[in-house]
Design a protein around this motif. Structure first.
Motif, PDB file in Angstrom:
ATOM      1  N   ARG A 143      63.962  50.357 -34.704  1.00 13.71           N
ATOM      2  CA  ARG A 143      64.553  49.014 -34.578  1.00 13.71           C
ATOM      3  C   ARG A 143      63.833  48.021 -35.474  1.00 13.71           C
ATOM      4  O   ARG A 143      64.471  47.230 -36.186  1.00 13.71           O
ATOM      5  CB  ARG A 143      64.470  48.530 -33.128  1.00 13.71           C
ATOM      6  CG  ARG A 143      65.093  47.148 -32.911  1.00 13.71           C
ATOM      7  CD  ARG A 143      64.504  46.467 -31.708  1.00 13.71           C
ATOM      8  NE  ARG A 143      63.057  46.259 -31.845  1.00 13.71           N
ATOM      9  CZ  ARG A 143      62.267  45.884 -30.852  1.00 13.71           C
ATOM     10  NH1 ARG A 143      62.767  45.708 -29.647  1.00 13.71           N
ATOM     11  NH2 ARG A 143      60.960  45.715 -31.058  1.00 13.71           N
ATOM     12  N   ASP A 144      62.501  48.064 -35.466  1.00 13.45           N
ATOM     13  CA  ASP A 144      61.731  47.110 -36.252  1.00 13.45           C
ATOM     14  C   ASP A 144      61.966  47.314 -37.745  1.00 13.45           C
ATOM     15  O   ASP A 144      62.056  46.348 -38.503  1.00 13.45           O
ATOM     16  CB  ASP A 144      60.247  47.242 -35.930  1.00 13.45           C
ATOM     17  CG  ASP A 144      59.929  46.874 -34.484  1.00 13.45           C
ATOM     18  OD1 ASP A 144      60.823  46.322 -33.812  1.00 13.45           O
ATOM     19  OD2 ASP A 144      58.804  47.149 -34.036  1.00 13.45           O
ATOM     20  N   ARG A 145      62.090  48.564 -38.165  1.00 14.90           N
ATOM     21  CA  ARG A 145      62.354  48.837 -39.579  1.00 14.90           C
ATOM     22  C   ARG A 145      63.730  48.277 -39.963  1.00 14.90           C
ATOM     23  O   ARG A 145      63.890  47.663 -41.032  1.00 14.90           O
ATOM     24  CB  ARG A 145      62.289  50.341 -39.844  1.00 14.90           C
ATOM     25  CG  ARG A 145      62.532  50.746 -41.307  1.00 14.90           C
ATOM     26  CD  ARG A 145      61.424  50.228 -42.214  1.00 14.90           C
ATOM     27  NE  ARG A 145      61.597  50.672 -43.586  1.00 14.90           N
ATOM     28  CZ  ARG A 145      60.931  51.683 -44.130  1.00 14.90           C
ATOM     29  NH1 ARG A 145      60.059  52.390 -43.406  1.00 14.90           N
ATOM     30  NH2 ARG A 145      61.127  52.009 -45.396  1.00 14.90           N
ATOM     31  N   ALA A 146      64.724  48.482 -39.098  1.00 15.11           N
ATOM     32  CA  ALA A 146      66.069  47.957 -39.372  1.00 15.11           C
ATOM     33  C   ALA A 146      66.060  46.437 -39.432  1.00 15.11           C
ATOM     34  O   ALA A 146      66.718  45.823 -40.289  1.00 15.11           O
ATOM     35  CB  ALA A 146      67.042  48.440 -38.301  1.00 15.11           C
ATOM     36  N   ALA A 199      70.726  54.074 -38.652  1.00 20.08           N
ATOM     37  CA  ALA A 199      69.844  54.896 -37.822  1.00 20.08           C
ATOM     38  C   ALA A 199      69.552  54.199 -36.501  1.00 20.08           C
ATOM     39  O   ALA A 199      69.525  54.831 -35.436  1.00 20.08           O
ATOM     40  CB  ALA A 199      68.545  55.191 -38.569  1.00 20.08           C
ATOM     41  N   TYR A 200      69.346  52.897 -36.558  1.00 21.96           N
ATOM     42  CA  TYR A 200      69.102  52.136 -35.328  1.00 21.96           C
ATOM     43  C   TYR A 200      70.328  52.168 -34.423  1.00 21.96           C
ATOM     44  O   TYR A 200      70.212  52.359 -33.198  1.00 21.96           O
ATOM     45  CB  TYR A 200      68.736  50.695 -35.692  1.00 21.96           C
ATOM     46  CG  TYR A 200      68.847  49.720 -34.549  1.00 21.96           C
ATOM     47  CD1 TYR A 200      67.949  49.731 -33.492  1.00 21.96           C
ATOM     48  CD2 TYR A 200      69.886  48.791 -34.512  1.00 21.96           C
ATOM     49  CE1 TYR A 200      68.064  48.843 -32.428  1.00 21.96           C
ATOM     50  CE2 TYR A 200      70.009  47.892 -33.459  1.00 21.96           C
ATOM     51  CZ  TYR A 200      69.104  47.923 -32.415  1.00 21.96           C
ATOM     52  OH  TYR A 200      69.236  47.043 -31.366  1.00 21.96           O
ATOM     53  N   LEU A 201      71.507  51.979 -35.006  1.00 22.79           N
ATOM     54  CA  LEU A 201      72.733  51.930 -34.207  1.00 22.79           C
ATOM     55  C   LEU A 201      73.042  53.257 -33.527  1.00 22.79           C
ATOM     56  O   LEU A 201      73.522  53.279 -32.381  1.00 22.79           O
ATOM     57  CB  LEU A 201      73.913  51.516 -35.090  1.00 22.79           C
ATOM     58  CG  LEU A 201      74.001  50.044 -35.473  1.00 22.79           C
ATOM     59  CD1 LEU A 201      75.111  49.823 -36.490  1.00 22.79           C
ATOM     60  CD2 LEU A 201      74.244  49.183 -34.237  1.00 22.79           C
ATOM     61  N   THR A 202      72.780  54.357 -34.198  1.00 18.39           N
ATOM     62  CA  THR A 202      73.141  55.660 -33.640  1.00 18.39           C
ATOM     63  C   THR A 202      72.043  56.265 -32.767  1.00 18.39           C
ATOM     64  O   THR A 202      72.344  56.964 -31.787  1.00 18.39           O
ATOM     65  CB  THR A 202      73.464  56.652 -34.781  1.00 18.39           C
ATOM     66  OG1 THR A 202      72.340  56.748 -35.666  1.00 18.39           O
ATOM     67  CG2 THR A 202      74.679  56.176 -35.567  1.00 18.39           C
TER      68      THR A 202
END
Length: 307
Positions: A143-146, A199-202
Protein backbone atom coordinates in the motif's frame (compact mmCIF):
# COMPACT_ATOMS: atom_id res chain seq x y z
CA UNK A 1 -23.59 44.54 12.62
CA UNK A 2 -21.84 42.69 15.43
CA UNK A 3 -18.40 41.43 14.46
CA UNK A 4 -19.00 37.80 15.46
CA UNK A 5 -22.29 37.60 13.57
CA UNK A 6 -20.77 39.17 10.46
CA UNK A 7 -17.84 36.73 10.47
CA UNK A 8 -20.12 33.72 10.92
CA UNK A 9 -22.19 34.85 7.93
CA UNK A 10 -19.10 35.37 5.81
CA UNK A 11 -17.67 31.95 6.69
CA UNK A 12 -20.94 30.30 5.65
CA UNK A 13 -20.71 32.22 2.38
CA UNK A 14 -17.17 31.09 1.54
CA UNK A 15 -17.88 27.50 2.53
CA UNK A 16 -21.10 27.12 0.53
CA UNK A 17 -21.21 29.64 -2.29
CA UNK A 18 -17.52 29.85 -3.17
CA UNK A 19 -16.89 26.14 -2.75
CA UNK A 20 -13.62 26.53 -0.85
CA UNK A 21 -11.95 23.42 0.47
CA UNK A 22 -12.34 22.41 4.10
CA UNK A 23 -8.66 23.25 4.67
CA UNK A 24 -9.00 26.78 3.24
CA UNK A 25 -12.23 27.42 5.12
CA UNK A 26 -10.54 26.37 8.36
CA UNK A 27 -7.66 28.78 7.68
CA UNK A 28 -10.15 31.63 7.14
CA UNK A 29 -11.90 30.73 10.37
CA UNK A 30 -8.64 30.81 12.34
CA UNK A 31 -7.52 34.11 10.84
CA UNK A 32 -10.84 35.88 11.26
CA UNK A 33 -11.27 34.44 14.75
CA UNK A 34 -7.99 36.07 15.73
CA UNK A 35 -9.15 39.29 14.07
CA UNK A 36 -12.39 39.27 16.07
CA UNK A 37 -10.55 38.69 19.35
CA UNK A 38 -8.14 41.56 18.63
CA UNK A 39 -11.02 43.91 17.82
CA UNK A 40 -12.73 42.91 21.07
CA UNK A 41 -9.55 43.76 22.97
CA UNK A 42 -9.64 47.21 21.36
CA UNK A 43 -13.25 47.67 22.47
CA UNK A 44 -14.63 47.35 18.92
CA UNK A 45 -17.73 45.20 18.65
CA UNK A 46 -19.47 46.57 15.53
CA UNK A 47 -18.33 46.37 11.89
CA UNK A 48 -19.12 50.06 11.27
CA UNK A 49 -16.54 51.02 13.91
CA UNK A 50 -13.70 49.41 11.95
CA UNK A 51 -11.62 52.02 10.11
CA UNK A 52 -8.55 51.83 7.88
CA UNK A 53 -6.37 52.78 10.87
CA UNK A 54 -7.90 49.95 12.91
CA UNK A 55 -7.15 47.38 10.21
CA UNK A 56 -3.61 48.72 9.77
CA UNK A 57 -3.11 48.52 13.52
CA UNK A 58 -4.21 44.90 13.55
CA UNK A 59 -1.83 43.94 10.73
CA UNK A 60 1.04 45.85 12.35
CA UNK A 61 0.36 44.10 15.66
CA UNK A 62 0.48 40.69 13.99
CA UNK A 63 3.60 41.58 12.00
CA UNK A 64 5.45 42.53 15.20
CA UNK A 65 4.68 39.24 16.96
CA UNK A 66 7.54 37.22 18.45
CA UNK A 67 8.45 35.16 16.53
CA UNK A 68 7.33 37.17 13.48
CA UNK A 69 4.98 35.39 11.09
CA UNK A 70 6.13 34.34 7.64
CA UNK A 71 5.33 36.78 4.86
CA UNK A 72 3.01 34.19 3.31
CA UNK A 73 1.06 33.83 6.59
CA UNK A 74 0.72 37.59 6.93
CA UNK A 75 -0.41 37.87 3.32
CA UNK A 76 -3.05 35.18 3.89
CA UNK A 77 -4.25 37.00 7.00
CA UNK A 78 -4.57 40.27 5.08
CA UNK A 79 -6.41 38.48 2.29
CA UNK A 80 -8.93 37.02 4.76
CA UNK A 81 -9.59 40.41 6.40
CA UNK A 82 -9.84 42.19 3.04
CA UNK A 83 -12.19 39.57 1.60
CA UNK A 84 -14.38 39.74 4.72
CA UNK A 85 -14.85 43.52 4.54
CA UNK A 86 -15.43 43.50 0.80
CA UNK A 87 -18.11 40.88 1.32
CA UNK A 88 -19.87 43.15 3.82
CA UNK A 89 -19.91 46.00 1.28
CA UNK A 90 -21.21 43.77 -1.52
CA UNK A 91 -24.01 42.48 0.69
CA UNK A 92 -25.00 45.98 1.78
CA UNK A 93 -24.05 45.25 5.37
CA UNK A 94 -21.41 48.00 5.48
CA UNK A 95 -21.02 51.33 3.70
CA UNK A 96 -17.22 51.49 3.52
CA UNK A 97 -14.35 49.08 2.98
CA UNK A 98 -11.60 49.90 5.52
CA UNK A 99 -9.14 47.64 3.69
CA UNK A 100 -9.18 49.57 0.40
CA UNK A 101 -5.66 50.96 0.91
CA UNK A 102 -4.23 47.83 2.50
CA UNK A 103 -1.27 46.40 0.61
CA UNK A 104 0.00 42.85 1.07
CA UNK A 105 3.60 42.32 2.21
CA UNK A 106 6.08 41.39 -0.48
CA UNK A 107 6.84 37.73 -0.01
CA UNK A 108 10.42 36.57 -0.35
CA UNK A 109 10.90 34.39 -3.38
CA UNK A 110 11.70 30.89 -2.27
CA UNK A 111 12.43 28.00 -4.54
CA UNK A 112 10.36 24.87 -3.94
CA UNK A 113 12.52 22.14 -2.45
CA UNK A 114 12.74 19.21 -4.83
CA UNK A 115 14.53 15.90 -4.52
CA UNK A 116 16.89 14.63 -7.17
CA UNK A 117 15.72 11.74 -9.31
CA UNK A 118 18.10 9.44 -7.43
CA UNK A 119 16.64 10.59 -4.09
CA UNK A 120 13.09 9.98 -5.31
CA UNK A 121 14.04 6.48 -6.44
CA UNK A 122 15.61 5.79 -3.04
CA UNK A 123 12.47 7.07 -1.30
CA UNK A 124 10.21 4.87 -3.41
CA UNK A 125 12.39 1.81 -2.82
CA UNK A 126 12.30 2.45 0.92
CA UNK A 127 8.52 2.90 1.01
CA UNK A 128 7.79 -0.76 0.33
CA UNK A 129 8.59 -3.67 -1.97
CA UNK A 130 7.93 -3.66 -5.67
CA UNK A 131 4.99 -5.85 -6.69
CA UNK A 132 7.31 -8.60 -7.96
CA UNK A 133 9.28 -8.72 -4.69
CA UNK A 134 6.46 -8.54 -2.14
CA UNK A 135 6.02 -11.37 0.33
CA UNK A 136 2.59 -12.73 1.36
CA UNK A 137 1.13 -10.65 4.15
CA UNK A 138 3.12 -7.51 3.35
CA UNK A 139 -0.05 -5.44 3.15
CA UNK A 140 1.26 -2.13 4.45
CA UNK A 141 4.38 -2.26 2.30
CA UNK A 142 2.48 -2.72 -0.96
CA UNK A 143 0.00 0.00 0.00
CA UNK A 144 2.74 2.45 0.95
CA UNK A 145 4.63 1.80 -2.28
CA UNK A 146 1.45 2.41 -4.30
CA UNK A 147 0.76 5.61 -2.36
CA UNK A 148 4.19 7.13 -2.96
CA UNK A 149 4.41 5.96 -6.57
CA UNK A 150 1.08 7.64 -7.27
CA UNK A 151 2.07 10.86 -5.51
CA UNK A 152 5.23 11.19 -7.58
CA UNK A 153 3.64 9.98 -10.83
CA UNK A 154 0.82 12.54 -10.71
CA UNK A 155 2.12 15.46 -8.65
CA UNK A 156 -1.20 15.45 -6.79
CA UNK A 157 -1.60 17.02 -3.38
CA UNK A 158 -1.79 14.59 -0.46
CA UNK A 159 -5.34 15.77 0.27
CA UNK A 160 -6.30 14.88 -3.31
CA UNK A 161 -4.72 11.42 -3.12
CA UNK A 162 -6.40 10.37 0.14
CA UNK A 163 -9.77 11.53 -1.26
CA UNK A 164 -9.48 9.31 -4.34
CA UNK A 165 -12.11 6.65 -4.93
CA UNK A 166 -11.41 3.36 -6.67
CA UNK A 167 -13.56 4.53 -9.58
CA UNK A 168 -11.20 7.46 -10.16
CA UNK A 169 -8.75 4.91 -11.60
CA UNK A 170 -11.26 3.36 -13.99
CA UNK A 171 -10.02 5.33 -16.99
CA UNK A 172 -7.07 3.33 -18.28
CA UNK A 173 -3.72 4.94 -17.66
CA UNK A 174 -5.10 8.23 -16.34
CA UNK A 175 -6.35 9.37 -12.95
CA UNK A 176 -9.32 11.63 -12.20
CA UNK A 177 -8.29 14.09 -9.49
CA UNK A 178 -10.61 16.47 -7.62
CA UNK A 179 -8.65 19.56 -6.66
CA UNK A 180 -9.33 22.87 -4.93
CA UNK A 181 -12.85 24.16 -5.39
CA UNK A 182 -13.87 20.61 -6.35
CA UNK A 183 -12.41 21.15 -9.84
CA UNK A 184 -11.60 17.94 -11.67
CA UNK A 185 -8.55 17.28 -13.81
CA UNK A 186 -7.22 14.23 -15.61
CA UNK A 187 -3.60 13.23 -14.96
CA UNK A 188 -1.69 10.44 -16.75
CA UNK A 189 -0.21 7.61 -14.69
CA UNK A 190 3.14 6.06 -15.57
CA UNK A 191 3.74 2.32 -15.78
CA UNK A 192 5.55 2.11 -12.42
CA UNK A 193 2.66 3.73 -10.54
CA UNK A 194 0.06 1.71 -12.43
CA UNK A 195 1.84 -1.56 -11.58
CA UNK A 196 2.13 -0.60 -7.91
CA UNK A 197 -1.51 0.48 -7.67
CA UNK A 198 -2.74 -2.65 -9.46
CA UNK A 199 -0.81 -4.83 -7.01
CA UNK A 200 -2.35 -2.94 -4.10
CA UNK A 201 -5.86 -3.25 -5.54
CA UNK A 202 -5.66 -6.99 -6.16
CA UNK A 203 -3.53 -8.17 -3.23
CA UNK A 204 -4.06 -5.68 -0.41
CA UNK A 205 -7.20 -3.56 -0.59
CA UNK A 206 -9.70 -6.49 -0.51
CA UNK A 207 -8.19 -7.67 2.79
CA UNK A 208 -8.12 -4.18 4.29
CA UNK A 209 -11.69 -3.56 3.14
CA UNK A 210 -12.92 -6.64 4.99
CA UNK A 211 -11.59 -5.19 8.25
CA UNK A 212 -13.80 -2.09 8.18
CA UNK A 213 -16.99 -0.62 6.79
CA UNK A 214 -17.52 -0.51 3.05
CA UNK A 215 -16.05 2.63 1.50
CA UNK A 216 -15.21 3.66 -2.07
CA UNK A 217 -11.94 5.28 -0.96
CA UNK A 218 -8.87 3.96 -2.78
CA UNK A 219 -6.37 3.98 0.07
CA UNK A 220 -7.30 2.32 3.36
CA UNK A 221 -5.65 2.04 6.75
CA UNK A 222 -4.79 -1.26 8.42
CA UNK A 223 -8.22 -1.32 10.10
CA UNK A 224 -10.12 -0.74 6.88
CA UNK A 225 -10.97 2.93 7.36
CA UNK A 226 -10.00 5.54 4.74
CA UNK A 227 -6.35 6.54 5.07
CA UNK A 228 -6.02 9.99 6.67
CA UNK A 229 -3.70 12.80 5.58
CA UNK A 230 -1.77 12.43 8.83
CA UNK A 231 -1.24 8.70 8.28
CA UNK A 232 -0.12 9.30 4.69
CA UNK A 233 2.33 11.97 5.88
CA UNK A 234 3.75 9.49 8.40
CA UNK A 235 4.24 6.90 5.65
CA UNK A 236 6.35 9.40 3.71
CA UNK A 237 8.34 10.47 6.76
CA UNK A 238 9.17 6.86 7.67
CA UNK A 239 10.19 6.05 4.11
CA UNK A 240 12.47 9.12 4.07
CA UNK A 241 14.11 7.98 7.30
CA UNK A 242 14.71 4.49 5.91
CA UNK A 243 16.13 5.99 2.71
CA UNK A 244 18.56 8.10 4.72
CA UNK A 245 17.25 11.38 3.35
CA UNK A 246 18.34 14.05 5.80
CA UNK A 247 16.43 16.90 4.13
CA UNK A 248 12.84 17.55 5.22
CA UNK A 249 10.59 15.40 3.05
CA UNK A 250 6.85 16.04 2.99
CA UNK A 251 4.01 15.14 0.62
CA UNK A 252 4.53 18.50 -1.09
CA UNK A 253 8.19 17.60 -1.67
CA UNK A 254 7.06 14.92 -4.09
CA UNK A 255 4.74 17.42 -5.80
CA UNK A 256 7.63 19.87 -6.20
CA UNK A 257 9.88 17.08 -7.47
CA UNK A 258 7.25 16.00 -10.00
CA UNK A 259 7.02 19.52 -11.46
CA UNK A 260 10.77 20.15 -11.41
CA UNK A 261 11.65 16.88 -13.11
CA UNK A 262 9.03 17.41 -15.81
CA UNK A 263 10.38 20.86 -16.65
CA UNK A 264 13.96 19.61 -16.58
CA UNK A 265 12.88 16.93 -19.03
CA UNK A 266 11.54 19.54 -21.45
CA UNK A 267 7.85 19.73 -20.53
CA UNK A 268 6.02 22.94 -21.37
CA UNK A 269 5.13 25.06 -18.34
CA UNK A 270 1.48 25.24 -19.46
CA UNK A 271 1.26 21.45 -19.49
CA UNK A 272 2.75 21.28 -16.00
CA UNK A 273 0.23 23.91 -14.89
CA UNK A 274 -2.64 21.68 -16.05
CA UNK A 275 -1.16 18.60 -14.42
CA UNK A 276 -0.70 20.39 -11.08
CA UNK A 277 -4.15 21.97 -11.20
CA UNK A 278 -2.83 25.52 -10.80
CA UNK A 279 -5.39 28.20 -11.62
CA UNK A 280 -2.65 30.55 -12.85
CA UNK A 281 0.55 29.81 -14.73
CA UNK A 282 2.26 32.35 -12.46
CA UNK A 283 2.14 29.79 -9.64
CA UNK A 284 3.78 27.18 -11.85
CA UNK A 285 6.48 29.49 -13.17
CA UNK A 286 8.34 29.43 -9.85
CA UNK A 287 9.66 26.04 -10.95
CA UNK A 288 11.30 27.65 -13.99
CA UNK A 289 13.46 29.94 -11.85
CA UNK A 290 17.18 29.34 -12.34
CA UNK A 291 19.35 29.69 -9.24
CA UNK A 292 22.53 31.82 -9.29
CA UNK A 293 24.63 28.68 -8.81
CA UNK A 294 23.04 27.05 -11.84
CA UNK A 295 23.59 30.21 -13.90
CA UNK A 296 27.24 30.26 -12.84
CA UNK A 297 27.75 26.59 -13.77
CA UNK A 298 26.26 27.07 -17.24
CA UNK A 299 28.32 30.23 -17.77
CA UNK A 300 31.57 28.58 -16.78
CA UNK A 301 31.02 25.55 -18.98
CA UNK A 302 29.60 27.44 -21.97
CA UNK A 303 31.35 30.81 -22.36
CA UNK A 304 34.66 30.62 -24.28
CA UNK A 305 36.42 33.10 -21.98
CA UNK A 306 34.81 32.17 -18.67
CA UNK A 307 37.93 30.33 -17.41
Amino acid sequence: MRIERAIDGYLRHVAVERGLSEHTSAAYRRDLGGYARWLEEQGIADTDAVTADVVSGFIADRASADPPPAASSLARLQSAVRSFHRHLVREGLSDDDPTGRLRPPKAARRLPKALTIAQVEALLEASGPAASDAQPGDLAGLRDRALLELLYATGARISEIVQLDVDDLAHGDVLRVRGKGDKERIVPIGSYARTAVDAYLTRVRPELSRRGRATPRLFLGVRGAPLSRQSAWLVIRQAADRAGLTAHVSPHTLRHSFATHLLQGGADVRVVQELLGHASVTTTQIYTYVSPDALRDVYVTSHPRAR
